[in-house]
Design an enzyme around this catalytic site. Structure first.
Site, PDB file in Angstrom:
ATOM      1  N   HIS A   1       0.825  -1.211   0.000  1.00 56.44           N
ATOM      2  CA  HIS A   1       0.000   0.000   0.000  1.00 56.44           C
ATOM      3  C   HIS A   1       0.858   1.259   0.000  1.00 56.44           C
ATOM      4  O   HIS A   1       2.087   1.210   0.129  1.00 56.44           O
ATOM      5  CB  HIS A   1      -0.925   0.002   1.218  1.00 56.44           C
TER       6      HIS A   1
ATOM      7  N   SER B   1       1.514   4.140  -5.079  1.00 56.03           N
ATOM      8  CA  SER B   1       2.110   5.368  -4.563  1.00 56.03           C
ATOM      9  C   SER B   1       3.432   5.106  -3.857  1.00 56.03           C
ATOM     10  O   SER B   1       4.354   4.547  -4.440  1.00 56.03           O
ATOM     11  CB  SER B   1       1.095   6.057  -3.650  1.00 56.03           C
TER      12      SER B   1
ATOM     13  N   ASP C   1      -4.334  12.821 -11.496  1.00 58.94           N
ATOM     14  CA  ASP C   1      -3.646  12.658 -10.222  1.00 58.94           C
ATOM     15  C   ASP C   1      -2.977  13.966  -9.826  1.00 58.94           C
ATOM     16  O   ASP C   1      -2.100  14.466 -10.524  1.00 58.94           O
ATOM     17  CB  ASP C   1      -2.586  11.558 -10.353  1.00 58.94           C
TER      18      ASP C   1
ATOM     19  N   HIS D   1      -5.451   9.992  -7.848  1.00 55.00           N
ATOM     20  CA  HIS D   1      -4.486   9.166  -7.129  1.00 55.00           C
ATOM     21  C   HIS D   1      -5.127   7.916  -6.524  1.00 55.00           C
ATOM     22  O   HIS D   1      -4.485   6.856  -6.467  1.00 55.00           O
ATOM     23  CB  HIS D   1      -3.831  10.006  -6.021  1.00 55.00           C
TER      24      HIS D   1
END
Length: 427
Positions: free
Chosen positions: A146, A217, A362, A391
């Protein structure tokens, strides 16, 4: 509203300069306040980064060098008059720092990692086993990483249900300092720390010899470092909204800080990133109000919305300590920028298939600053620009489509027809 956005978005506008000068002064003031409180409330207080000039290996220079003429002048003035550090109590080394600190939450959920097996050094992770765990010819495992302010729930509650029929084991980790994983105050949360935590918590205990990587990310930086360390084990890597910047004359860490946390008032998301990334003590105050009192905020949300639970996005946002969030931001996102070229070159040399997915709206990691630049290092990488997505919505709201794309990519990469460049016909 457009006129306000135009005014607030000017990088050198008088309003932005005034606001950030005020934050500079506030951060210096809070530095003094926390110095006193830490000295009174902690047996072994650890000095903030305002009073340090260098760090250990893997520690980003952005922790010590965040250029602000006004802030530097204030700190210099305080040092000259002998104000800023307590003289009657010696600062402890980070190894002696206790968890939780007085400004962190000490509830059972936040401290559960201390009572887990392995002495509290193993990451929490979610496993989705195939329906027939003993099936012959089971496909390679997939490890999901994540991004910042998230946890394993980012993948487990969105994409995993869409991959439930896959004949492979899916694993989503909580990175060190995130979700239900350990948040030790004596940890620098460097890129190496995160990679080693995944190895000792997931890869080694489960004896994973071959796996796919999927990351979002900030998690892309961790995934790239992990893949570069184990190129022979990695079957493919999917990077979702990866932060990457072309090399230039400045240090990569400073470029990453200015690009991802530029001092702007608009949009609000960028302003929030700037405040939490440039101001150590202002950010600690935000965490003191929100994270330390997350149970109260969750109760308030449940009461107002009349629901029995809190959305995992809100829960993940409030389950940080300032130490883990601050250090990870600088040591992984900023400091990790200095290792990315080397990691990308290692993947290219090993022929690891790479797929990049990025939303064209984004605002956190603009697509022109990352995904398109990756082509310079990975000319054979597949770049997928998703129209109308930002995003988060590059995954949220299109889980079924994203899962189908993963299946196709994994299937192509597991075919024995992979050429020397690491790319099969459908890869």
């Amino acid at each position: 509203m457009p006129a306000l956005a135009n005014l607030l978005s000017r990088p050198a506008g008088w309003l932005a300069a005034a606001v950030f000068a005020l934050l500079d002064a506030l951060d210096v003031l809070l530095c003094l306040v926390y110095g006193v409180l830490d000295g009174l409330l902690e047996d072994s207080p650890v000095a903030c980064y305002c009073h340090r000039t260098h760090g250990a290996e893997g520690v980003s220079d952005t922790l010590y060098v965040r250029r602000s003429a006004f802030r530097d002048a204030l700190l210099g003035l305080l040092r000259r008059v002998g104000v800023g550090r307590r003289k009657n109590k010696k600062d402890a080394s980070p190894e002696k720092a206790r968890s939780p600190r007085w400004s962190d939450c000490g509830c059972g959920a936040c401290l559960a990692w201390r009572s887990t097996g392995g002495g509290g050094d193993r990451l929490h992770f979610v496993v989705n086993e195939p329906k027939d765990a003993a099936a012959t010819g089971r496909e390679d495992d997939a490890i999901f990483v994540h991004g910042f302010t998230s946890s394993s729930a980012f993948w487990a509650q969105t994409v995993f249900p869409e991959l439930a029929t896959a004949n492979r084991r899916l694993l989503a980790v909580d990175l060190l300092g995130f979700g239900d994983s350990p948040k030790p105050a004596n940890c620098a949360y460097t890129l190496r720390d995160h990679v080693e935590a995944i190895e000792r918590s997931v890869i080694d205990p489960l004896d994973i010899t071959s796996f796919h990587l999927v990351s979002h990310s900030m998690g892309c930086i961790v995934a790239l470092a992990l893949a570069a360390k184990h190129p022979a084990r990695v079957k493919s890597i999917t990077l979702v909204a990866p932060p990457y910047f072309l090399p230039c004359g400045e240090k990569a860490s400073q470029v990453a800080l200015r690009r991802l946390a530029e001092k702007k008032l608009w949009p609000p998301l960028l302003f929030g990133s700037a405040v939490m990334s440039w101001y150590e003590h202002v950010g600690r105050t935000v965490c003191l109000v929100i994270c330390k009192n997350h149970r109260a905020w969750e109760w308030l949300i449940r009461t107002v919305t009349r629901t029995s639970g809190v959305d995992f996005v809100v829960r993940d946002l409030t389950r940080h300590t300032h130490h883990s969030a601050w250090n990870t931001m600088h040591n992984v996102i900023c400091g990790g920028a200095e290792t990315q070229d080397r990691n990308l070159e290692a993947l290219a040399a090993a022929g690891v298939p790479v797929r990049v997915v990025h939303g064209d709206r984004d605002q956190v990691v603009p697509v022109e600053c990352s995904s398109r630049h990756l082509k310079s290092k990975l000319p054979r990488a597949e770049i997928r620009i998703v129209g109308g997505q930002d995003h988060r919505t590059v995954v949220f709201g299109r889980e079924k489509e994203f899962a189908e794309e993963l299946r196709d990519f994994w299937s192509a990469c597991e075919k024995p027809t992979m050429d020397a460049s690491g790319c099969a016909g459908g890869c």
